[in-house]
Design a protein around this motif. Structure first.
Motif, PDB file in Angstrom:
ATOM      1  N   ALA A   1      21.940  -3.307 -76.910  1.00 26.39           N
ATOM      2  CA  ALA A   1      22.160  -3.019 -75.742  1.00 26.39           C
ATOM      3  C   ALA A   1      23.387  -2.091 -75.734  1.00 26.39           C
ATOM      4  O   ALA A   1      23.742  -1.132 -75.193  1.00 26.39           O
ATOM      5  CB  ALA A   1      22.140  -4.076 -74.887  1.00 26.39           C
TER       6      ALA A   1
ATOM      7  N   LEU B   1      23.927  -2.202 -68.893  1.00 29.32           N
ATOM      8  CA  LEU B   1      23.470  -3.618 -69.475  1.00 29.32           C
ATOM      9  C   LEU B   1      22.628  -4.066 -68.221  1.00 29.32           C
ATOM     10  O   LEU B   1      21.441  -4.849 -68.680  1.00 29.32           O
ATOM     11  CB  LEU B   1      24.392  -4.501 -69.632  1.00 29.32           C
ATOM     12  CG  LEU B   1      25.370  -3.975 -70.951  1.00 29.32           C
ATOM     13  CD1 LEU B   1      26.529  -4.900 -71.156  1.00 29.32           C
ATOM     14  CD2 LEU B   1      24.428  -4.168 -72.254  1.00 29.32           C
TER      15      LEU B   1
ATOM     16  N   GLY C   1      19.767  -0.275 -71.186  1.00 31.78           N
ATOM     17  CA  GLY C   1      20.183  -1.669 -71.353  1.00 31.78           C
ATOM     18  C   GLY C   1      19.229  -2.996 -71.131  1.00 31.78           C
ATOM     19  O   GLY C   1      19.386  -4.024 -71.844  1.00 31.78           O
TER      20      GLY C   1
ATOM     21  N   CYS D   1      23.641   1.711 -74.639  1.00 30.24           N
ATOM     22  CA  CYS D   1      24.428   2.026 -73.532  1.00 30.24           C
ATOM     23  C   CYS D   1      25.818   2.955 -73.981  1.00 30.24           C
ATOM     24  O   CYS D   1      26.207   3.997 -73.339  1.00 30.24           O
ATOM     25  CB  CYS D   1      25.073   0.838 -72.675  1.00 30.24           C
ATOM     26  SG  CYS D   1      23.699  -0.058 -71.889  1.00 30.24           S
TER      27      CYS D   1
ATOM     28  N   THR E   1      22.162  -7.919 -77.625  1.00 26.80           N
ATOM     29  CA  THR E   1      23.365  -7.457 -76.808  1.00 26.80           C
ATOM     30  C   THR E   1      23.792  -6.442 -77.733  1.00 26.80           C
ATOM     31  O   THR E   1      24.353  -5.302 -77.368  1.00 26.80           O
ATOM     32  CB  THR E   1      24.502  -8.621 -76.711  1.00 26.80           C
ATOM     33  OG1 THR E   1      23.830  -9.746 -76.076  1.00 26.80           O
ATOM     34  CG2 THR E   1      25.452  -8.144 -75.913  1.00 26.80           C
TER      35      THR E   1
END
Length: 420
Positions: A41, A322, A328, A45, A38
């Motif tokens: 990502a 995401l 993402g 992003c 995460t």
């Protein structure tokens, strides 16, 4: 002069870019692999859209309490990973979280079907986008059914007819199916949903949708399964220690021929099987005159945006990245399960990042039909209302009518909490 104009234009562009940049926060729970993925990502992003996103992550334990406190005080992150059932607590009237429908110009909602959108909606407001979707499916031990000389069932009648055959051909300790505790509760709700065409609790009204007689009929169906040697009686399961299916030696040995489980648990229940046994998914068992196949499908978790966020458009850009955009999606991978977003799922499929058996199961979940499931079906009070009273019925301590009365009373009491 030309240089000054050019410099002014460049400065204006830079100021506009800076004005569009946002400092955001995102919160979630999970393990190390999810945390790392995460953060990668968010970095990808954030760089794509010029935003900075501060990560706030924890383990599962305590996350609900932390998030609840933040939302109560208006200090929650701009973007939040929310457990699907919590939507009914945080936004019972649809106004506790941002309505993502209003951000559909930024978030491509076409990657979710109507049922998935409904699952993330409260009172008509889209308060959370499903990150991954899971559902209950029938899976049978094909090896055991072949041994009994039977085709895998397609209907409840097929399953019921198999009970005596298993006992006669394989032995009294062989059963074509299993259902006790939570599994038994979900079986009766599936049967009743198919027959009535309605969920037990209506997500639109927060009311029980079944009549008492419809609930009685579903409860009595449990006894039909026991009386026909389809499932092991509840009392016998309890006497053996209520052993989880994946730890049950009778399951491992093929003496239990089928189950109704979340598609995401395939490897959990297949790994314990003894060598040479084969599991196979089938479509949801059907009954004559049914009004819906009744898939029990839910978002395993959702991404939500705070209603208090000062940068909802920027937050929406990150959510879309995401869940829908290559940067993402590649970074998150399957750390939150098989993606609910069609474009994300296809991207991971093309990259061989998802197992074929996961996709087969997911396809059955996504393609099946059924009414929306109320988040309260996942709450302990509702589950206890169903499970505890069904257990009393299974033990012969109350009849179906008394069990139905108690279920209705306890569920209505639980629902009052989200209406107030």
């Amino acid at each position: 002069m030309k240089l000054n104009i050019l410099s002014l234009a460049l400065a204006t562009t830079a100021l506009a870019s800076a004005a569009n940049a946002a400092d955001l926060r995102m919160s979630w729970w999970g393990g190390d692999s999810r945390h790392l993925a995460t953060q990668e990502a968010l970095k990808a992003c954030g760089e794509k859209y010029g935003h900075t996103i501060s990560p706030e992550f924890t383990g599962w334990s305590g996350h609900f309490e932390k998030l609840t406190t933040q939302i109560a005080g208006g200090t929650e992150a701009d973007i939040m990973q929310v457990n699907w059932p919590w939507l009914s607590l945080y936004s019972a009237k649809g106004d506790g979280l941002a309505d993502l429908n209003e951000l559909s110009g930024i978030i491509d909602l076409s990657n979710w079907d109507a049922a998935q959108i409904a699952a993330g909606s409260m009172a008509g407001k889209l308060n959370g986008l499903p990150v991954s979707t899971t559902g209950r499916l029938f899976v049978f031990n094909k090896t055991t059914w072949d041994k009994a000389g039977l085709d895998l069932p397609k209907t409840w009648d097929d399953l019921i007819a198999a009970g005596p055959v298993f006992a006669e051909k394989l032995g009294e300790d062989y059963y074509p199916f299993e259902a006790a505790a939570l599994d038994a509760s979900l079986i009766i709700t599936l049967y009743g949903t198919q027959k009535t065409g309605k969920p037990l609790i209506d997500p639109a009204t927060n009311e029980i949708a079944w009549t008492k007689d419809e609930l009685i009929d579903a409860i009595e169906f449990y006894k039909t399964l026991v009386d026909n040697h389809v499932i092991i009686p509840w009392k016998k399961v309890a006497a053996a220690g209520n052993v989880p299916l994946h730890e049950n030696p009778n399951w491992a040995a093929g003496k239990i021929g089928g189950t109704y489980q979340w598609d995401s648990t395939y490897f959990k229940i297949s790994d314990p099987l003894q060598e040479g046994q084969e599991l196979a998914y089938v479509d949801l068992l059907s009954q004559d005159g049914q009004k819906t196949p009744g898939i029990y499908r839910k978002a395993s978790m959702v991404f939500s945006i705070s209603k208090n966020s000062e940068n909802k458009d920027a937050a929406a850009q990150i959510v879309n990245c995401l869940l829908n955009e290559p940067e993402g999606v590649a970074a998150l991978g399957s750390t939150r399960g098989v993606p609910a977003s069609k474009v994300a799922r296809q991207q991971l499929l093309d990259a061989d990042a998802i197992k074929p058996i996961q996709i087969e199961a997911q396809a059955r979940v996504i393609d099946a039909e059924g009414p929306g499931i109320h988040p309260m079906m996942e709450f302990p009070d509702v589950r206890s209302a169903l499970q505890d009273n069904l257990e009393l019925f299974a033990y012969g301590e109350v009849d179906a009518a008394a069990a139905a009365d108690e279920m209705i009373y306890a569920i209505e009491e639980a629902l009052e909490d989200i209406k107030s």
